[in-house]
Design a protein around this motif. Structure first.
Motif, mmCIF file in Angstrom:
data_model
loop_
_atom_site.group_PDB
_atom_site.id
_atom_site.type_symbol
_atom_site.label_atom_id
_atom_site.label_comp_id
_atom_site.label_asym_id
_atom_site.label_seq_id
_atom_site.Cartn_x
_atom_site.Cartn_y
_atom_site.Cartn_z
ATOM 1 N N VAL A 49 -13.044 47.258 -5.696
ATOM 2 C CA VAL A 49 -14.101 48.264 -5.817
ATOM 3 C C VAL A 49 -13.869 49.147 -7.031
ATOM 4 C CG1 VAL A 49 -15.138 50.282 -4.707
ATOM 5 C CG2 VAL A 49 -14.607 48.250 -3.353
ATOM 6 N N GLN A 50 -12.605 49.517 -7.265
ATOM 7 C CA GLN A 50 -12.297 50.371 -8.406
ATOM 8 C C GLN A 50 -12.676 49.696 -9.716
ATOM 9 O OE1 GLN A 50 -8.168 51.487 -8.866
ATOM 10 N NE2 GLN A 50 -8.444 51.746 -11.082
ATOM 11 N N PHE A 51 -12.245 48.440 -9.887
ATOM 12 C CA PHE A 51 -12.507 47.755 -11.155
ATOM 13 C C PHE A 51 -13.997 47.461 -11.336
ATOM 14 C CE2 PHE A 51 -7.954 46.252 -10.549
ATOM 15 C CZ PHE A 51 -7.455 47.203 -11.410
ATOM 16 N N LEU A 52 -14.694 47.164 -10.230
ATOM 17 C CA LEU A 52 -16.145 46.967 -10.350
ATOM 18 C C LEU A 52 -16.838 48.274 -10.698
ATOM 19 C CD1 LEU A 52 -16.939 44.516 -7.393
ATOM 20 C CD2 LEU A 52 -16.876 44.011 -9.836
ATOM 21 N N ALA A 53 -16.348 49.390 -10.123
ATOM 22 C CA ALA A 53 -16.931 50.694 -10.458
ATOM 23 C C ALA A 53 -16.736 51.003 -11.939
ATOM 24 C CB ALA A 53 -16.303 51.781 -9.596
ATOM 25 N N GLU A 54 -15.554 50.651 -12.463
ATOM 26 C CA GLU A 54 -15.315 50.844 -13.883
ATOM 27 C C GLU A 54 -16.282 50.005 -14.714
ATOM 28 O OE1 GLU A 54 -11.274 50.104 -14.842
ATOM 29 O OE2 GLU A 54 -10.481 51.561 -13.405
ATOM 30 N N SER A 55 -16.524 48.771 -14.291
ATOM 31 C CA SER A 55 -17.449 47.895 -15.026
ATOM 32 C C SER A 55 -18.860 48.462 -15.011
ATOM 33 C CB SER A 55 -17.448 46.490 -14.416
ATOM 34 O OG SER A 55 -16.177 45.893 -14.509
ATOM 35 N N VAL A 56 -19.267 48.957 -13.842
ATOM 36 C CA VAL A 56 -20.609 49.536 -13.751
ATOM 37 C C VAL A 56 -20.700 50.794 -14.597
ATOM 38 C CG1 VAL A 56 -22.270 50.607 -12.181
ATOM 39 C CG2 VAL A 56 -21.071 48.533 -11.490
#
Length: 803
Positions: free
Chosen positions: A334-341
């Motif tokens: 979730v953290q890395f996807l949030a960074e991508s978004v």
């Protein structure tokens, strides 16, 4: 938690400025391309859908077969509409529309040429429910000599004065007539195929043109509003019943005409018939641009994945620490996807700025007036696009990073060079360059096809030719006086009147030809009425015999010139000297018999996608067939000649302004859609290749950094700079070479299908693909090579000092 994720993402942005900048730049350009194209697609697919219950509105079109092929017309004979209204119970209202560009004036000293002038039946506003600003839509077109204006036309003619009840003088071929303004309607939106601004009552034509109700001329657009629940497809299958109402002499061959039902909302993208009201677009172009939009965005997402996985080792200790203190893999994902978004959101802000900056230029190229206003639905699409891009671009990196073992991460033994990761990066690089090279091939093919159409296939010289429409019947009968006046002017090389010139929808007439000793008994052929110097004026190439000549008096009543297609259709290998008869209409059927005196090279008259039609040229001076007068000007500055021609026109017809057009501008309209396709495809291709190069630059920088010590050792042991450059570049050339192998079949399949729509097409030969692949390879080598040279020439001591 979300705030923590965002803070972590911003910390990563500051720490990895170069690579984050590449990601944001690539995603921003990809998103900007996507937004621009989606704005274009939204406009293209919105045509005529603003009408209430648009699915119930249809157009009736005609298909007829003749010896020279099948013609698909957007128009029908005038009597078809009454037959439909009487015979069909599933039709609620039916109306006809007859375009008739006219000179319209509200005062003696002010007149405007209204290209959107048309005659319409009283039921027009029942079929097309345009809103009225003033007047009653139900009765506005019932009375003869009544006229309805759009709001913009009313303001142009009357300003702030009340227009209802005012008189408009309308000048057409038949004379000058006074019409009463009975209504003001809203302007027709730009996303409509209806090109009308002034609507006069169809009943007016009964007194203006007594021959109006015939089957042959004029032709009209026929529309119907179906009853609720009616099926247009079912109506289509039953239209054969109309044949019972068609007279037997209204046939171009033994086969009777056929009639086709078209949904109005489908006309813009799915109708390429002859005599369309305006040039339509093509659904294939919308599909192509949509694929390009998401292809460019996919290339940007590939860059993000590649760079994120390549830099994964930099974050391995962070992952290990988080896992050691209890973070679950799901939380890390979730953290890395949030960074991508978050990065995608930053890119979206930049993308919107880019869109606002380039939209005026995009509109100029695409021929649109697209706005940059976001409502609720548009904002929702943009948010979905940003989130989708972030999730797609960050999905694989998130899975990779979250899967690191904490012990290996903390020991620093995690490597970004695992075989599976390297294979993935090379595979993604291959995909993005395959797409880029396919776009390069497509751009080159489009431009070659346009060159073929514009230069090789024309068969005439469209440069330096001025055309003027003879809109009054007296002018058509007395055209020779204007020809004589213009012929003696400096800078005017040749002058000729004719029924039409290439690029006009009208101008040719289909008449019956009886040929002696030909392979067919008779056929209907495209006939062009011309003047003595038509071939010289248009630059037509004579391939056999001679042209019409004033020194041969017999040419006036008994001579014909054919194009090559007509000679082939008649089956004549040597047509000069053969005899034929032409049945044409001039106040009744007339027969002209004579010899073929010449053959001209095939020239393109109508749409460029079609092969040149069999065409017969003959003289018919002093008649209403001479609708256009053309003049070839000497190269250079034409202004002096145009001024003198305007003065001569003022003496010839002082009641009409001197309205001229250049033939090249008129003819260019026939391939405007293809020309726009070429420019837009080339533009988006350059952007796609640029994005791919950004990713390649990032990977090259990472590779050079990862192999910094290796390069230092090799230099100490005596490796040469060229050898090191080849070593660093070769890592990327294998994926690029494989991309070229994938791009060839992909581009060939798409282009072969697109080119099938043209009667004559360029060949998709090896030279085209070799040029495109060479360009793509050169760009890739240059991108990687510059960074490789920098790495190969660096000081090896600095690279080895840390050990």
């Amino acid at each position: 938690m979300l705030r923590h994720y965002l803070r972590t993402a911003l910390r990563g942005v500051r720490r990895e400025k170069f690579y984050t900048g590449l990601n944001i730049a690539g995603l921003a350009v990809g998103l900007a391309c996507c937004v621009l194209i989606l704005l274009y697609v939204r406009d293209e697919t919105s045509y005529d859908r603003f009408f209430e219950e648009a699915d119930r509105i249809v157009r009736i079109s005609e298909d007829y077969a003749s010896e020279t092929g099948v013609s698909h017309l957007a128009t029908t004979p005038v009597p078809i509409a009454p037959i439909l209204a009487e015979a069909r119970t599933d039709i609620e209202h039916v109306t006809r529309l007859l375009l008739s560009e006219s000179l319209v004036s509200s005062t003696p000293d002010q007149a405007f040429m209204e290209s959107g002038f048309a005659y319409a039946d009283s039921a027009f506003f029942e079929v097309f429910p345009f809103a009225f600003e003033v007047g009653d839509a139900e009765t506005a077109l019932q009375a003869p000599m009544s006229v309805v204006l759009t709001a913009s036309v009313a303001e142009r003619h009357f300003g702030d004065a009340p227009p209802i009840g005012q008189t408009l003088s309308i000048r057409n071929e038949e004379g000058v007539f006074d019409f009463e303004v009975t209504g003001i309607m809203e302007d027709v939106p730009a996303n409509s195929h209806l090109a009308v601004d002034v609507l006069a009552s169809m009943s007016s034509l009964e007194s203006m043109d007594p021959q109006f109700e015939n089957w042959w001329y004029p032709r009209v657009y026929t529309y119907a509003r179906l009853v609720p629940g009616a099926n247009p497809e079912a109506l289509q299958t039953e239209l054969a019943d109309l044949i019972a109402g068609v007279p037997t002499d209204y046939r171009y061959s033994d086969a009777p005409p056929a009639f086709t039902v078209q949904r109005v909302r489908d006309i813009h993208l799915h109708s390429q018939r002859e005599a369309e009201m305006v040039p339509n677009s093509n659904a294939a172009y919308v599909t192509l641009f949509t694929l390009i939009a998401f292809g460019v965005l996919a290339i940007a997402c590939v860059n993000f994945m590649n760079l994120a996985t390549a830099r994964a080792v930099r974050r391995s200790r962070e992952v290990g620490m988080r896992k050691a203190i209890g973070a679950a893999r799901r939380q890390l994902i979730v953290q890395f996807l949030a960074e991508s978004v978050a990065i995608a959101a930053l890119a979206a802000v930049l993308a919107l700025g880019l869109v606002a900056l380039v939209l005026p230029s995009f509109n100029a190229v695409a021929g649109k007036d697209l706005g940059f206003a976001f409502g609720g639905s548009e904002l929702g699409v943009l948010i979905a696009l940003v989130i989708g891009t972030g999730l797609i671009a960050g999905s694989y990196p998130a899975l990779i990073l979250s899967g690191f073992q904490p012990v290996r991460s903390l020991r620093g033994t995690v490597s970004a060079g695992r075989p599976v990761d390297v294979l993935l990066r090379k595979g993604l690089t291959t995909v993005q360059f395959a797409l880029s090279m396919a776009l390069i091939v497509g751009s080159l093919a489009v431009y070659r096809q346009l060159d073929l159409l514009r230069e090789d296939r024309l068969g005439f010289d469209k440069e330096h030719v001025v055309t003027v429409r003879l809109r009054d019947r007296d002018d058509q009968f007395n055209h020779e006086a204007l020809e004589t006046a213009w012929s003696g002017l400096p800078g005017v090389q040749a002058v000729s009147a004719s029924s039409g010139v290439p690029g006009m929808e009208e101008g040719t007439h289909t008449f019956e030809v009886f040929a002696r000793d030909a392979s067919v008994d008779s056929l209907r052929m495209q006939v062009l009425t011309v003047g003595y110097d038509y071939a010289e004026t248009l630059g037509l190439e004579l391939v056999a015999g001679r042209d019409f000549d004033r020194d041969y008096p017999g040419d006036l009543d008994g001579a014909f010139v054919l194009n090559e297609a007509a000679a082939r259709t008649l089956g004549w290998e040597t047509p000069v000297g053969e005899q034929l008869s032409l049945r044409y209409h001039l106040g009744g059927d007339q027969i002209k018999t004579g010899d073929v005196i010449g053959v001209i090279r095939d020239f393109q008259y109508h749409a460029l996608r079609e092969a040149p039609e069999p065409t017969l040229l003959h003289l018919l001076p002093g008649t209403y067939y001479n609708d256009v007068i053309s003049a070839r000007l000497a190269p250079g500055n034409p202004q002096a000649a145009l001024t003198a021609m305007g003065d001569a026109w003022a003496e010839f017809n002082p009641d009409r302004p001197f309205e001229f057009a250049f033939l090249d501008d008129q003819f260019d309209a026939l391939y405007r859609a293809e020309a726009r396709l070429g420019v837009l495809t080339m533009g988006f291709t350059i952007l796609a290749v640029g994005i791919a190069c950004l990713g390649l630059l990032g990977l090259a920088a990472h590779s050079a950094e990862r192999r910094r010590k290796e390069v230092g050792v090799r230099k100490v042991l005596g490796a040469s700079t060229p050898g090191l450059v080849r070593l660093l570049v070769s890592e990327f050339m294998r994926p690029v070479g494989l991309a070229a192998a994938l791009a060839v079949p992909l581009a060939y399949l798409i282009l072969d299908r697109w080119l099938d729509g043209f009667a004559e097409r360029v060949s998709l030969g090896p030279d085209l693909f070799a040029l495109a692949i060479g360009l793509g390879g050169l760009i890739a080598v240059s991108t990687v090579g510059l960074h490789a040279i920098r790495s190969a020439t660096s000081d090896p001591i600095r690279a080895l000092r840390s050990d």
